[in-house]
Design a protein around this motif. Structure first.
Motif, PDB file in Angstrom:
ATOM      1  N   ARG A  77       8.224 -46.521 -36.064  1.00  0.00           N
ATOM      2  CA  ARG A  77       7.378 -45.319 -35.117  1.00  0.00           C
ATOM      3  C   ARG A  77       7.208 -46.236 -33.375  1.00  0.00           C
ATOM      4  NH1 ARG A  77       1.836 -46.151 -35.332  1.00  0.00           N
ATOM      5  NH2 ARG A  77       2.339 -46.139 -36.928  1.00  0.00           N
ATOM      6  N   LEU A  78       6.647 -47.425 -34.106  1.00  0.00           N
ATOM      7  CA  LEU A  78       5.886 -48.315 -32.918  1.00  0.00           C
ATOM      8  C   LEU A  78       6.898 -48.911 -31.589  1.00  0.00           C
ATOM      9  CD1 LEU A  78       4.444 -51.411 -34.987  1.00  0.00           C
ATOM     10  CD2 LEU A  78       3.480 -49.601 -33.562  1.00  0.00           C
ATOM     11  N   LEU A  79       8.531 -48.956 -32.057  1.00  0.00           N
ATOM     12  CA  LEU A  79       9.635 -48.553 -31.080  1.00  0.00           C
ATOM     13  C   LEU A  79      10.210 -47.162 -30.330  1.00  0.00           C
ATOM     14  CD1 LEU A  79      10.928 -52.254 -32.527  1.00  0.00           C
ATOM     15  CD2 LEU A  79       9.418 -51.841 -30.629  1.00  0.00           C
ATOM     16  N   SER A  80       9.875 -46.478 -30.978  1.00  0.00           N
ATOM     17  CA  SER A  80      10.194 -44.572 -29.878  1.00  0.00           C
ATOM     18  C   SER A  80       9.680 -44.857 -29.130  1.00  0.00           C
ATOM     19  CB  SER A  80       9.182 -44.080 -31.554  1.00  0.00           C
ATOM     20  OG  SER A  80       7.935 -43.674 -31.153  1.00  0.00           O
ATOM     21  N   THR A  81       8.488 -45.375 -29.063  1.00  0.00           N
ATOM     22  CA  THR A  81       7.957 -45.393 -26.972  1.00  0.00           C
ATOM     23  C   THR A  81       9.126 -45.566 -26.521  1.00  0.00           C
ATOM     24  OG1 THR A  81       6.573 -47.625 -27.269  1.00  0.00           O
ATOM     25  CG2 THR A  81       5.592 -44.964 -27.894  1.00  0.00           C
ATOM     26  N   CYS A  82      10.547 -46.963 -26.300  1.00  0.00           N
ATOM     27  CA  CYS A  82      10.863 -47.820 -25.648  1.00  0.00           C
ATOM     28  C   CYS A  82      12.033 -46.708 -25.664  1.00  0.00           C
ATOM     29  CB  CYS A  82      11.109 -48.711 -26.273  1.00  0.00           C
ATOM     30  SG  CYS A  82       9.759 -49.390 -26.919  1.00  0.00           S
ATOM     31  N   GLY A  83      12.835 -45.790 -26.233  1.00  0.00           N
ATOM     32  CA  GLY A  83      13.558 -45.033 -26.196  1.00  0.00           C
ATOM     33  C   GLY A  83      14.085 -44.443 -27.721  1.00  0.00           C
ATOM     34  N   LYS A 125      20.425 -46.020 -26.785  1.00  0.00           N
ATOM     35  CA  LYS A 125      20.741 -46.857 -25.997  1.00  0.00           C
ATOM     36  C   LYS A 125      20.739 -48.122 -25.800  1.00  0.00           C
ATOM     37  CE  LYS A 125      21.074 -42.074 -23.688  1.00  0.00           C
ATOM     38  NZ  LYS A 125      20.415 -41.121 -22.179  1.00  0.00           N
ATOM     39  N   PRO A 126      21.487 -48.536 -24.789  1.00  0.00           N
ATOM     40  CA  PRO A 126      21.329 -50.349 -24.396  1.00  0.00           C
ATOM     41  C   PRO A 126      19.634 -50.618 -23.414  1.00  0.00           C
ATOM     42  CG  PRO A 126      23.360 -49.436 -23.731  1.00  0.00           C
ATOM     43  CD  PRO A 126      22.559 -48.567 -24.060  1.00  0.00           C
ATOM     44  N   SER A 127      19.133 -49.009 -22.951  1.00  0.00           N
ATOM     45  CA  SER A 127      17.888 -49.136 -22.629  1.00  0.00           C
ATOM     46  C   SER A 127      16.053 -48.920 -22.922  1.00  0.00           C
ATOM     47  CB  SER A 127      17.650 -47.691 -20.810  1.00  0.00           C
ATOM     48  OG  SER A 127      18.304 -46.783 -22.629  1.00  0.00           O
ATOM     49  N   GLY A 128      17.096 -48.681 -24.601  1.00  0.00           N
ATOM     50  CA  GLY A 128      15.414 -49.052 -24.928  1.00  0.00           C
ATOM     51  C   GLY A 128      15.658 -50.533 -26.151  1.00  0.00           C
ATOM     52  N   VAL A 129      16.571 -50.927 -25.702  1.00  0.00           N
ATOM     53  CA  VAL A 129      16.398 -52.526 -26.211  1.00  0.00           C
ATOM     54  C   VAL A 129      15.474 -53.444 -24.962  1.00  0.00           C
ATOM     55  CG1 VAL A 129      17.568 -55.254 -26.092  1.00  0.00           C
ATOM     56  CG2 VAL A 129      17.951 -52.666 -27.248  1.00  0.00           C
ATOM     57  N   ALA A 131      13.524 -51.992 -22.757  1.00  0.00           N
ATOM     58  CA  ALA A 131      11.975 -50.868 -22.420  1.00  0.00           C
ATOM     59  C   ALA A 131      10.737 -52.644 -23.706  1.00  0.00           C
ATOM     60  CB  ALA A 131      12.512 -49.721 -23.021  1.00  0.00           C
ATOM     61  N   ALA A 132      12.062 -52.295 -24.626  1.00  0.00           N
ATOM     62  CA  ALA A 132      11.289 -53.278 -25.733  1.00  0.00           C
ATOM     63  C   ALA A 132      10.890 -54.918 -25.359  1.00  0.00           C
ATOM     64  CB  ALA A 132      12.413 -53.142 -27.112  1.00  0.00           C
ATOM     65  N   LEU A 133      11.769 -54.937 -25.080  1.00  0.00           N
ATOM     66  CA  LEU A 133      11.214 -56.415 -23.787  1.00  0.00           C
ATOM     67  C   LEU A 133      10.280 -56.492 -23.452  1.00  0.00           C
ATOM     68  CD1 LEU A 133      15.021 -57.932 -23.870  1.00  0.00           C
ATOM     69  CD2 LEU A 133      13.272 -58.184 -25.662  1.00  0.00           C
ATOM     70  N   ALA A 134      10.329 -55.278 -23.254  1.00  0.00           N
ATOM     71  CA  ALA A 134       8.654 -55.738 -21.748  1.00  0.00           C
ATOM     72  C   ALA A 134       7.635 -55.005 -22.033  1.00  0.00           C
ATOM     73  CB  ALA A 134       9.735 -54.806 -20.589  1.00  0.00           C
ATOM     74  N   LEU A 135       8.016 -54.549 -23.539  1.00  0.00           N
ATOM     75  CA  LEU A 135       6.721 -53.456 -23.984  1.00  0.00           C
ATOM     76  C   LEU A 135       5.326 -54.644 -24.178  1.00  0.00           C
ATOM     77  CD1 LEU A 135       6.533 -50.810 -25.671  1.00  0.00           C
ATOM     78  CD2 LEU A 135       7.040 -52.260 -27.265  1.00  0.00           C
ATOM     79  N   LYS A 136       4.404 -53.649 -23.917  1.00  0.00           N
ATOM     80  CA  LYS A 136       2.791 -54.550 -23.698  1.00  0.00           C
ATOM     81  C   LYS A 136       2.323 -54.224 -24.890  1.00  0.00           C
ATOM     82  CE  LYS A 136       4.152 -57.029 -20.550  1.00  0.00           C
ATOM     83  NZ  LYS A 136       4.064 -58.459 -20.848  1.00  0.00           N
ATOM     84  N   GLY A 137       1.097 -54.451 -25.718  1.00  0.00           N
ATOM     85  CA  GLY A 137       0.399 -53.933 -26.541  1.00  0.00           C
ATOM     86  C   GLY A 137      -1.183 -54.866 -26.163  1.00  0.00           C
ATOM     87  N   PRO A 138      -1.921 -54.458 -27.024  1.00  0.00           N
ATOM     88  CA  PRO A 138      -1.530 -54.636 -28.918  1.00  0.00           C
ATOM     89  C   PRO A 138      -0.947 -53.548 -29.677  1.00  0.00           C
ATOM     90  CG  PRO A 138      -3.856 -54.416 -28.491  1.00  0.00           C
ATOM     91  CD  PRO A 138      -3.281 -54.734 -27.269  1.00  0.00           C
ATOM     92  N   LEU A 139      -0.050 -53.287 -30.010  1.00  0.00           N
ATOM     93  CA  LEU A 139       0.465 -51.955 -31.001  1.00  0.00           C
ATOM     94  C   LEU A 139      -0.076 -51.229 -32.108  1.00  0.00           C
ATOM     95  CD1 LEU A 139       4.056 -51.011 -29.574  1.00  0.00           C
ATOM     96  CD2 LEU A 139       2.090 -50.293 -28.536  1.00  0.00           C
ATOM     97  N   LEU A 140      -0.758 -50.217 -32.510  1.00  0.00           N
ATOM     98  CA  LEU A 140      -1.463 -49.899 -34.108  1.00  0.00           C
ATOM     99  C   LEU A 140      -0.434 -49.137 -35.011  1.00  0.00           C
ATOM    100  CD1 LEU A 140      -4.755 -48.026 -33.253  1.00  0.00           C
ATOM    101  CD2 LEU A 140      -4.293 -50.797 -33.382  1.00  0.00           C
ATOM    102  N   VAL A 141      -0.349 -50.054 -36.403  1.00  0.00           N
ATOM    103  CA  VAL A 141       0.500 -49.813 -37.559  1.00  0.00           C
ATOM    104  C   VAL A 141       0.371 -48.749 -37.724  1.00  0.00           C
ATOM    105  CG1 VAL A 141       1.481 -50.934 -38.939  1.00  0.00           C
ATOM    106  CG2 VAL A 141       1.347 -52.008 -37.082  1.00  0.00           C
TER     107      VAL A 141
END
Length: 272
Positions: A77-83, A125-129, A131-141
């Motif tokens: 769920r935390l990484l679903s915003t990337c793809g 898709k490779p674009s998800g990786v 996007a995850a490397l450029a992800l900023k936080g903090p994210l809530l679990v």
């Protein structure tokens, strides 16, 4: 100098994210009440050229420092915003095997007590990786819409999950036995007396032995066994050998004593 110190002190601590070489850091928090952030270290999963990997290249994200309260569902769920996330798998340590792993039974291979883990996140898709490397936080679990159990509620849930379902257990045992019977049937069919011919599978083919060669091998083994035989192995054998040795010493002593007496008698002077 004073102005420089004030400028450093006023900097946001989130700007100074520690990360290992080659990894990007993503801050997360368990809930909004938590003040300090926990960092996930991520990078694109890759292997050496010519090496096979279990995970698809360019679509897999490798995650380090995953806390125990972060499950596969919450990480997805935390990484679903990337793809779109295809799969998430948590492990105790990185997977170094080149071949796919065999599926392990949850009944006969229970999960150990979770600690900090690593994760493999596969995107569609490779674009998800990227996007995850450029992800900023903090994210809530844990959020109101997606709460994560903790404390006694988590213990109760873990205990309920540890109790096996009898029907699911029966199905898995039946499946295992069917696969085992099929494997035994493929290995060989027993003859009339119930014997199954077993062949050696090695790198080098084994040459058939002639009768003379077999006799030489048997003779060599017999000589080895004769050299390795233990003398006086039992205690009673050791006692008997000592008694026989003492008896021989006494006999020899008596013989030597008689011989000395005979020599003395022969040297005695007899004038008449």
């Amino acid at each position: 100098m004073v102005a420089r110190r004030r400028k450093c002190a006023a900097r946001d601590p989130e700007d100074r994210i520690p990360s290992p070489l080659g990894y990007a850091a993503i801050p997360i928090k368990f809930s909004e009440k938590q003040q300090a952030s926990h960092y996930l270290y991520v990078r694109a999963h890759g292997v050496r050229q010519g090496t096979k990997s279990t995970w698809p290249q360019k679509r897999t994200l490798f995650v380090l420092n995953v806390p125990p309260y972060c499950t596969e569902e919450s990480l997805s769920r935390l990484l679903s915003t990337c793809g779109l996330v295809q799969s998430v798998e948590l492990q105790e340590k990185p997977d170094l095997a080149e071949s796919p792993k065999e599926s392990r039974s949850k009944f006969f291979h229970p999960k150990p007590v979770p600690g900090f883990q690593v994760a493999y996140v596969v995107f569609q898709k490779p674009s998800g990786v990227s996007a995850a490397l450029a992800l900023k936080g903090p994210l809530l679990v844990s959020t109101e819409s997606h709460p994560v159990k903790s404390g006694i509620h988590k213990w109760i849930s873990d205990y309920a999950d540890s109790v096996p379902d009898p029907e699911a257990l029966r199905v898995e045992v039946d499946t295992f036995m069917e696969a085992y019977d099929q494997k035994i049937a493929e290995e060989g069919v027993p003859d009339e007396e119930g014997w199954v011919k077993v062949t050696r599978r090695g790198r080098r083919p084994v040459l058939p032995r002639t009768e003379a060669a077999s006799l030489r091998v048997l003779e060599r083994e017999r000589r080895k066994r004769s050299r390795k035989e233990l003398l006086n192995f039992y205690a009673w054998q050791h006692r008997e050998s000592k008694m026989e040795h003492l008896a021989q010493l006494r006999k020899k002593f008596e013989e030597d004593k008689q011989r000395i007496e005979l020599l003395r008698a022969q040297r005695k002077f007899r004038p008449y």
